[in-house]
Design a protein around this motif. Structure first.
Motif, PDB file in Angstrom:
ATOM      1  N   GLU A 121       0.972  -1.268  -0.104  1.00  0.00           N
ATOM      2  CA  GLU A 121       0.045  -0.197   0.013  1.00  0.00           C
ATOM      3  C   GLU A 121       0.798   1.058   0.065  1.00  0.00           C
ATOM      4  N   THR A 122       0.516   2.193  -0.994  1.00  0.00           N
ATOM      5  CA  THR A 122       1.231   3.613  -0.831  1.00  0.00           C
ATOM      6  C   THR A 122       0.209   4.646  -0.641  1.00  0.00           C
ATOM      7  N   GLY A 123       0.675   5.260   0.240  1.00  0.00           N
ATOM      8  CA  GLY A 123      -0.148   6.672   0.709  1.00  0.00           C
ATOM      9  C   GLY A 123       0.330   7.819   0.113  1.00  0.00           C
ATOM     10  N   ALA A 124      -0.208   8.861   0.728  1.00  0.00           N
ATOM     11  CA  ALA A 124      -0.145  10.309   0.382  1.00  0.00           C
ATOM     12  C   ALA A 124       1.215  10.602   0.832  1.00  0.00           C
ATOM     13  N   PRO A 125       2.223  11.361   0.212  1.00  0.00           N
ATOM     14  CA  PRO A 125       1.720  12.243  -1.090  1.00  0.00           C
ATOM     15  C   PRO A 125       1.715  11.670  -2.280  1.00  0.00           C
ATOM     16  N   VAL A 126       2.278  10.580  -2.395  1.00  0.00           N
ATOM     17  CA  VAL A 126       2.438   9.727  -3.559  1.00  0.00           C
ATOM     18  C   VAL A 126       1.246   9.472  -4.114  1.00  0.00           C
ATOM     19  N   VAL A 127       0.480   8.939  -3.435  1.00  0.00           N
ATOM     20  CA  VAL A 127      -1.117   8.689  -3.991  1.00  0.00           C
ATOM     21  C   VAL A 127      -1.845   9.667  -2.941  1.00  0.00           C
ATOM     22  N   PRO A 128      -2.165  10.784  -3.406  1.00  0.00           N
ATOM     23  CA  PRO A 128      -2.981  11.777  -2.495  1.00  0.00           C
ATOM     24  C   PRO A 128      -4.129  11.151  -2.050  1.00  0.00           C
ATOM     25  N   ASN A 134      -0.595   3.584   5.327  1.00  0.00           N
ATOM     26  CA  ASN A 134       0.950   3.453   5.274  1.00  0.00           C
ATOM     27  C   ASN A 134       1.872   4.478   5.673  1.00  0.00           C
ATOM     28  N   SER A 135       1.312   5.312   6.471  1.00  0.00           N
ATOM     29  CA  SER A 135       1.735   6.601   6.789  1.00  0.00           C
ATOM     30  C   SER A 135       3.479   6.311   7.417  1.00  0.00           C
ATOM     31  N   ASP A 136       3.887   5.367   7.792  1.00  0.00           N
ATOM     32  CA  ASP A 136       5.210   5.017   8.478  1.00  0.00           C
ATOM     33  C   ASP A 136       6.100   4.693   7.018  1.00  0.00           C
ATOM     34  N   GLY A 137       5.483   4.329   5.782  1.00  0.00           N
ATOM     35  CA  GLY A 137       6.247   4.005   4.466  1.00  0.00           C
ATOM     36  C   GLY A 137       7.003   2.761   4.858  1.00  0.00           C
ATOM     37  N   SER A 138       6.410   1.703   5.275  1.00  0.00           N
ATOM     38  CA  SER A 138       7.026   0.454   5.449  1.00  0.00           C
ATOM     39  C   SER A 138       6.385  -0.534   4.493  1.00  0.00           C
ATOM     40  N   TRP A 139       7.317  -1.190   3.696  1.00  0.00           N
ATOM     41  CA  TRP A 139       6.979  -2.429   2.964  1.00  0.00           C
ATOM     42  C   TRP A 139       7.286  -3.599   3.149  1.00  0.00           C
ATOM     43  N   VAL A 140       8.212  -3.742   4.067  1.00  0.00           N
ATOM     44  CA  VAL A 140       8.586  -5.004   4.685  1.00  0.00           C
ATOM     45  C   VAL A 140       7.400  -5.812   5.291  1.00  0.00           C
ATOM     46  N   GLY A 141       6.565  -4.905   5.900  1.00  0.00           N
ATOM     47  CA  GLY A 141       5.467  -5.223   6.572  1.00  0.00           C
ATOM     48  C   GLY A 141       4.662  -4.560   7.171  1.00  0.00           C
ATOM     49  N   VAL A 142       3.645  -4.360   7.857  1.00  0.00           N
ATOM     50  CA  VAL A 142       2.731  -3.483   8.208  1.00  0.00           C
ATOM     51  C   VAL A 142       3.299  -2.835   9.572  1.00  0.00           C
ATOM     52  N   THR A 143       3.391  -1.499   9.614  1.00  0.00           N
ATOM     53  CA  THR A 143       3.570  -0.792  10.785  1.00  0.00           C
ATOM     54  C   THR A 143       2.650   0.136  11.039  1.00  0.00           C
ATOM     55  N   ALA A 144       2.352   0.440  12.617  1.00  0.00           N
ATOM     56  CA  ALA A 144       1.573   1.624  12.976  1.00  0.00           C
ATOM     57  C   ALA A 144       2.088   2.388  14.190  1.00  0.00           C
ATOM     58  N   SER A 145       1.950   3.490  14.286  1.00  0.00           N
ATOM     59  CA  SER A 145       2.455   4.407  15.260  1.00  0.00           C
ATOM     60  C   SER A 145       1.359   4.784  16.189  1.00  0.00           C
ATOM     61  N   VAL A 146       1.469   4.708  17.588  1.00  0.00           N
ATOM     62  CA  VAL A 146       0.634   4.967  18.739  1.00  0.00           C
ATOM     63  C   VAL A 146       0.355   6.440  18.522  1.00  0.00           C
ATOM     64  N   GLY A 157      -5.972   5.392   9.387  1.00  0.00           N
ATOM     65  CA  GLY A 157      -5.240   5.006   8.214  1.00  0.00           C
ATOM     66  C   GLY A 157      -4.164   3.734   8.441  1.00  0.00           C
ATOM     67  N   ASP A 158      -3.547   3.691   9.825  1.00  0.00           N
ATOM     68  CA  ASP A 158      -2.872   2.464  10.145  1.00  0.00           C
ATOM     69  C   ASP A 158      -3.835   1.121  10.156  1.00  0.00           C
TER      70      ASP A 158
END
Length: 178
Positions: A121-128, A134-146, A157-158
């Motif tokens: 999954e590609t998020g903004a700003p690449v895909v507005p 994917n606000s962390d920009g992780s492609w190895v796996g899924v990440t989320a910030s508290v 979004g996460d």
């Protein structure tokens, strides 16, 4: 087709991410602190296993490492060989060294002979229009910030990124098992 999500969660953040993956992929969540013999059998026969834990001090918490050490008993028999695998992690900060935790999961899966499925999954700003995805920009796996404030345990979004990842895992299982 069986998708199993194994997780360890302290404050519910990682559990919420696991549940979103399960919802997207029609999978089942397993808490590594409460695995029964029947649960281990389900994991042994699963099509895919997605693993996740919070990132603690740049790595996996000891409780999740205990799961890995127990699961490693299947290495010499090849019991998990060619299962699909994936991973996810949460941390307090956008980086939080989550990549290191994901790499630990990736290496474990690789040593077990599993086939790793990353996040696409590609998020903004690449895909507005994908604001928050994917606000962390992780492609190895899924990440989320508290989240730093508010009442939500994770951002929408996460959680949506995790749900989409679950859908990707389900589709990969269907392709792999043809």
């Amino acid at each position: 087709m069986t998708l199993c999500i194994v997780t360890y969660s302290v404050d519910g953040h990682t559990r919420a991410l696991a549940q979103a993956i399960a919802d997207g992929g029609r999978g089942q969540v397993f808490d590594v602190t409460a695995l029964t013999e029947a649960d281990w059998s389900t994991l042994d026969h699963a099509s895919a296993i997605v693993m996740g834990a919070p990132t603690y001090m740049g790595g996996l918490p000891a409780t999740f490492v205990q799961f890995i050490e127990t699961a490693a008993s299947r290495w010499d028999t090849g019991q998990w060989r060619d299962k699909l695998a994936g991973g996810f992690s949460t941390a307090m900060h956008p980086s939080g060294d989550k990549l290191n935790a994901l790499m630990s999961l990736f290496i474990f899966a690789s040593q077990m002979g599993m086939i790793w499925i990353g996040n696409t999954e590609t998020g903004a700003p690449v895909v507005p229009e994908n604001e928050g995805i994917n606000s962390d920009g992780s492609w190895v796996g899924v990440t989320a910030s508290v989240p730093k404030s508010g009442t939500k345990i994770l951002s929408d979004g996460d959680l949506e990124t995790a749900r989409l990842y679950g859908m990707r895992m389900r589709a990969a299982i269907a392709r792999w098992e043809k």
